[in-house]
Design a protein around this motif. Structure first.
Motif: not given
Length: 375
Positions: A79-82, A340-341, A345-348
């Motif tokens: 589940t990478p951040v895209r 990474v979690a 999030s929107p802020a992240g």
């Protein structure tokens, strides 16, 4: 004995760019490098950010296709951040070609380039080389890397904080797909930094970097371990080249200049402490260094050298230096998974996009240019 206005030690991008700017200003410039070929000893991935491409004239034929998508993976690789931009944010350059182009431009401006010359030291304006005659220089510019010998000889500041990086570069079969920048936050292979995979349409770049003290199994072993299953890596279709070296991450050094010379590029700490990117800073700081050098040699006014004050720039790095310390503190897989979690999030996502796609990775140095003095 040969005499020049400026002697530049180190023919990386910073040295080549600074030498060219000075020669265009009418100064006699000699550029030396210990390497016999600029195609060897390359220590950069060659990732140029959009801001650099907008502000500097780099030949498009030497740049890979635009990269708009970044994937950030946790240690589990799940589940990478895209992150996706609506603009080309990165392009990977053919660095041997970039150096050849920059050398040709410097020589066309009047710079004399002497390869295979190992710098030994400088004292009282006399620069010594191994197995060659000394050169008398009014001013010496150290563009000789993160562990600069010129900095020590001139009594200027030296880099103290480093990460070390290494990468594999190899040809790949064309895919026809837009390249993606894969970033892996995994302290087991890249403690204090990250692993990456990116390509320029013809070559893949697979690398890791991090704190040398935490790389107990050795940088080469960690790189090979990461490359074995790195996300997004295409199979090699030809020889594999290895690159690597130290990367200063302590920010721009405070004391960068004295009446005998100054520092540029990695020697000056011209690297973003957060992203460890150095190509954009080296070009910007080289422009400033050339302007200050030319004015100082024209007027002899030592006050001009204050226009190249690293202390003033460091004040604008406080936030990045704090983030660098936080980044370096991610030393367990569980903490990396949590980081990474947060980026999901929107802020992240907003914070990650600002770092990866923003214009502020290195401060604008144009405001620090010295005001030309009247004769």
């Amino acid at each position: 004995m040969e005499t020049v206005d400026v002697l530049v030690v180190g023919a990386g991008l910073a040295g080549l760019h600074t030498a060219r700017r000075l020669a265009l200003g009418g100064l006699s410039v000699l550029l030396v490098d210990r390497r016999s070929s600029l195609a060897t000893g390359i220590r950069t991935t060659g990732i140029f950010v959009r801001r650099t491409l907008d502000d500097f004239d780099l030949p498009g034929r030497l740049l890979g296709p635009g990269v708009r998508e970044v994937l950030i993976y946790p240690p589990s690789r799940r589940t990478p951040v895209r992150l996706v931009s609506d603009r080309d944010e990165y392009r990977v350059a053919d660095m041997p070609g970039v150096y050849a182009h920059a050398r040709a431009a410097a020589e066309a401006a009047g710079v004399r380039v002497r390869l295979g010359s190992r710098y030994i030291g400088v004292a009282a304006g006399l620069v010594r080389f191994a197995g060659a005659d000394p050169v008398a220089a009014r001013f010496v510019i150290g563009a000789d890397g993160a562990r600069s010998r010129v900095a020590r000889d001139l009594g200027l500041d030296v880099n103290r904080r480093f990460i070390v990086g290494a990468e594999l570069v190899h040809p790949i079969a064309p895919t026809g797909r837009a390249p993606v920048f894969h970033c892996v936050l995994d302290p087991r292979v890249a403690p204090g930094y990250l692993g990456w995979v990116i390509d320029d349409g013809r070559h893949a770049h697979v690398g890791v970097a991090g704190s040398p003290a935490a790389m107990r199994s050795g940088l080469r072993h960690l790189l090979d371990s990461f490359a074995a299953d790195a996300p997004g890596r295409a199979a090699p279709t030809g020889p594999i080249e290895r690159r690597g070296g130290p990367i200063p991450v302590g920010g721009v050094l405070r004391r960068l200049a004295c009446p005998a010379g100054l520092l540029v590029g990695d020697a000056a700490g011209d690297v973003s402490p957060l992203t460890a990117g150095g190509l954009d800073p080296c070009l910007r700081m080289s422009d400033l260094a050339a302007a200050v050098t030319a004015e100082f040699l024209r007027t002899g006014d030592e006050g001009v050298l204050r226009g190249y004050d690293g202390g003033a720039l460091r004040a604008r790095f406080r936030g990045r230096l704090l983030l660098r310390r936080a980044f370096a503190g991610i030393r367990s897989p569980l903490l990396a998974e949590a980081a990474v979690a947060f980026l999901h999030s929107p802020a992240g996502q907003a914070a990650a996009a600002r770092i990866l796609f923003g214009d502020g990775s290195f401060p604008d140095v144009s405001v620090h240019r010295p005001t030309p003095l009247r004769a």
